[in-house]
Enzyme design. Structure first.
Site, PDB file in Angstrom:
ATOM      1  N   LYS A 223      -2.382  -1.141  -3.535  1.00 54.01           N
ATOM      2  CA  LYS A 223      -3.000  -0.414  -3.728  1.00 54.01           C
ATOM      3  C   LYS A 223      -2.245   1.323  -4.213  1.00 54.01           C
ATOM      4  CE  LYS A 223      -6.442   1.699  -0.063  1.00 54.01           C
ATOM      5  NZ  LYS A 223      -6.308   2.187   0.822  1.00 54.01           N
TER       6      LYS A 223
ATOM      7  N   LYS B  38       0.993  -1.111  -0.422  1.00 54.10           N
ATOM      8  CA  LYS B  38       0.030   0.002  -0.257  1.00 54.10           C
ATOM      9  C   LYS B  38       0.616   1.216   0.513  1.00 54.10           C
ATOM     10  CE  LYS B  38      -3.615   2.289   3.001  1.00 54.10           C
ATOM     11  NZ  LYS B  38      -4.592   2.778   3.992  1.00 54.10           N
TER      12      LYS B  38
HETATM   13  C1  PBG Z   1      -7.451   3.724   5.994  1.00 53.67           C
HETATM   14  C2  PBG Z   1      -7.404   3.036   4.674  1.00 53.67           C
HETATM   15  C3  PBG Z   1      -7.246   4.264   3.542  1.00 53.67           C
HETATM   16  C4  PBG Z   1      -8.102   3.450   1.761  1.00 53.67           C
HETATM   17  C5  PBG Z   1      -8.509   2.211   2.678  1.00 53.67           C
HETATM   18  N1  PBG Z   1      -7.947   1.892   4.378  1.00 53.67           N
HETATM   19  C6  PBG Z   1      -6.930   5.666   3.337  1.00 53.67           C
HETATM   20  C7  PBG Z   1      -5.519   5.688   3.902  1.00 53.67           C
HETATM   21  O1  PBG Z   1      -4.529   5.194   4.382  1.00 53.67           O
HETATM   22  O2  PBG Z   1      -5.191   6.544   3.838  1.00 53.67           O
HETATM   23  C8  PBG Z   1      -8.233   4.015   0.459  1.00 53.67           C
HETATM   24  C9  PBG Z   1      -9.034   4.145  -0.372  1.00 53.67           C
HETATM   25  C10 PBG Z   1      -9.749   4.797  -1.481  1.00 53.67           C
HETATM   26  O3  PBG Z   1      -9.140   5.909  -1.911  1.00 53.67           O
HETATM   27  O4  PBG Z   1      -9.995   4.441  -1.791  1.00 53.67           O
HETATM   28  N2  PBG Z   1      -6.199   3.161   6.073  1.00 53.67           N
END
Ligand code: PBG
Length: 332
Positions: free
Chosen positions: A256, A202
């Site tokens: 992601k 991520k």
């Molecule tokens: C938070 C989380 C995020 C997303 C999923 N879980 C945002 C972040 O890490 O700040 C992003 C999902 C999206 O942008 O559609 N743990």
């Protein structure tokens, strides 16, 4: 692997493209409803919904409405729904205790969905950001995001979700060691069949902006997430993270964001051959919809093309806010 084609005109690539039937016959990747995981936003209240301005067409739903939405998704054939709670500042503390409360929004939603739509798999998000006063995925101690203390909290959060009936746990926090800790805790609590889809690679991405609006985190977040989420310049590190999380007991792994990181999905699939997923994140959704709203892109076509690209890149499935729309189109 790729053999040089015989010279023109022995080979004419356009022959195989000349008819829809031939194009169908040689198509390598196909998008199906089986590939979809639908992320939804839940909020407090009853029989209500509010739109997310930066994500046209996406709603925050109360628990009763999320159960109805899950039933609809189930009847469309969508295999899984993924829950994200919207929390106001009043639900956020430094201790984040709501994160493992058996009656928090996520856990109430899990039980309501299990009642209404027992045949759809329920995925959750494991990270402290919905409950943290400062918007971070882990505890903030001084200037740092504390890793090991956070992992202990994530384990409690995971167990509460598993107890509520979650099928797929999605640790999205990027702390080190959380997959092993959660897997061990699940085994000793008798949750042998609860799966873990690790947000293994991520990235610290600006494409999460609209999501942070949707869950109420934009105002709360102090600073950035660069000390725990990955640097967008890295690719080898993603493979090491995936290997590590698989070793610790992840059943599935995720890359992601999605479209800007298709190269990572392909490397992961080639290297490990494990169930690999991508998250087509909020910013990707927002971009396509904004361009479509201006008449600059054909919404339906870019939606289908972008999702097919994940399949071509080796993904076994995609988390996408388009899931119900796509499922309806594929049904026709
Ligand atoms: C938070 C989380 C995020 C997303 C999923 N879980 C945002 C972040 O890490 O700040 C992003 C999902 C999206 O942008 O559609 N743990």
């Amino acid at each position: 692997m790729t053999q040089l084609p015989p010279p023109f005109p022995t080979s004419r690539f356009r022959r195989m493209r000349s008819k829809p039937t031939l194009r169908r016959l040689m198509r390598e990747s196909i998008l199906s409803v089986d590939d979809l995981i639908w992320p939804v936003f839940v909020m407090e209240g009853e029989d209500a919904e509010t739109p997310v301005p930066s994500m046209p067409g996406v709603l925050r739903l109360t628990v009763d409405r999320v159960a109805k939405a899950a039933l609809e998704a189930q009847s469309l054939g969508i295999p899984a729904i993924c829950l994200f709670p919207y929390t106001g500042l009043e639900d956020r503390t430094e201790e984040c205790a709501l994160a493992w409360d058996p009656n928090n929004l996520t856990n109430r939603s899990i039980r309501a969905i299990k009642d209404a739509a027992p045949d759809i798999a329920i995925m959750t998000d494991i990270a402290l950001d919905p409950y943290n006063i400062n918007g971070h995925d882990g505890f903030v101690v001084g200037d740092e995001i504390a890793n090991d203390e956070t992992v202990e909290a994530l384990v409690k959060m995971a167990l509460a979700q598993a107890d509520a009936g979650a099928d797929i746990l999605g640790p999205s926090d990027m702390m080190d060691g959380r997959i092993g800790a959660i897997r061990t805790a699940l085994e000793s609590a008798g949750h042998q069949n609860v799966t873990i889809l690790s947000y293994a690679a991520k990235y610290a991405s600006a494409f999460y902006g609209p999501f942070r609006d949707a869950v109420g985190a934009s105002g709360a977040l102090k600073g950035d997430k660069n000390t725990y989420q990955m640097d967008p310049g890295n690719s080898d590190e993603a493979l090491r993270l995936v290997a590590r999380d698989l070793n610790e007991g992840a059943d599935m792994v995720m890359v992601k964001p999605g479209m800007p990181y298709l190269d990572i999905a392909r490397r992961v699939k080639d290297e490990f051959g494990v169930p690999t997923y991508a998250f087509q994140v909020s910013g990707e959704y927002a971009m396509m919809n904004a361009a479509a709203a201006n008449g600059w892109l054909d919404r339906e076509k870019v939606m289908l093309e972008s999702l097919l690209a994940f399949k071509r890149a080796g993904c076994d499935g995609i988390l996408t806010y388009f899931a119900p729309t796509v499922a309806r189109i594929l049904d026709e």
